[in-house]
Design an enzyme around this catalytic site. Structure first.
Site, PDB file in Angstrom:
ATOM      1  N   GLU A  58       0.864  -1.175   0.000  1.00 14.21           N
ATOM      2  CA  GLU A  58       0.000   0.000   0.000  1.00 14.21           C
ATOM      3  C   GLU A  58       0.898   1.222   0.000  1.00 14.21           C
ATOM      4  O   GLU A  58       2.022   1.181   0.510  1.00 14.21           O
ATOM      5  CB  GLU A  58      -0.917   0.017   1.218  1.00 14.21           C
ATOM      6  N   TYR A 103       6.903   1.920  -7.986  1.00 17.00           N
ATOM      7  CA  TYR A 103       6.147   0.668  -8.053  1.00 17.00           C
ATOM      8  C   TYR A 103       5.596   0.422  -9.458  1.00 17.00           C
ATOM      9  O   TYR A 103       5.629  -0.700  -9.952  1.00 17.00           O
ATOM     10  CB  TYR A 103       5.018   0.670  -7.019  1.00 17.00           C
TER      11      TYR A 103
END
Length: 145
Positions: free
Chosen positions: A103, A115
């Site tokens: 997260e 990411y």
């Protein structure tokens, strides 16, 4: 020289300082020390024998979750986060992990870009997840089919 080592108790003060100055949502020294006593993987990134960052993750059967990855502000933008994430993903592949989850705060554009560079995909949002009301973006990456 760049190295990744298992975190040891003597690194906790430095890890805490990195986290306090380089991350928006901070952990306490006690939380870091407690992680050493769990089955979670807690690795430290060294550059020329200086601790420049860390990653904490855990695995359950064939899945992994990255709990925290932080690079010291002084060393950001030099490829250390990329290196640490790349090496961690390679380690997870060797362990036959199929999916990696994490997260990230929706305002953390630099981390989100990292990411996405590694082909993590957004799959959900946790509304007002953080103390300040910021949403958390949930991301995952398939390592194997």
């Amino acid at each position: 020289m760049i190295q990744i080592k298992k975190c040891l108790p003597e690194y906790i003060d430095r890890i805490y300082e990195i986290d306090k100055t380089s991350s928006e949502y901070n952990w306490t020294k006690e939380q870091f020390a407690a992680e050493l006593k769990t089955d979670k993987k807690f690795n430290v990134l060294f550059a020329n024998e200086v601790v420049v960052g860390y990653i904490i993750y855990h695995t359950v059967i064939d899945e992994a979750e990255i709990l925290n990855i932080v690079i010291d502000n002084e060393f950001k933008g030099k490829g250390y986060g990329t290196y640490l994430l790349k090496e961690t993903i390679e380690e997870l592949k060797k362990k036959s992990i199929k999916n990696v989850f994490l997260e990230v705060g929706e305002k953390n554009i630099v981390a989100t870009a990292l990411y996405e560079k590694f082909k993590f995909e957004k799959y959900n949002i946790r509304k007002k997840y953080y103390k300040d009301g910021e949403n958390a973006i949930l991301m995952k990456k398939a390592l194997q089919q």
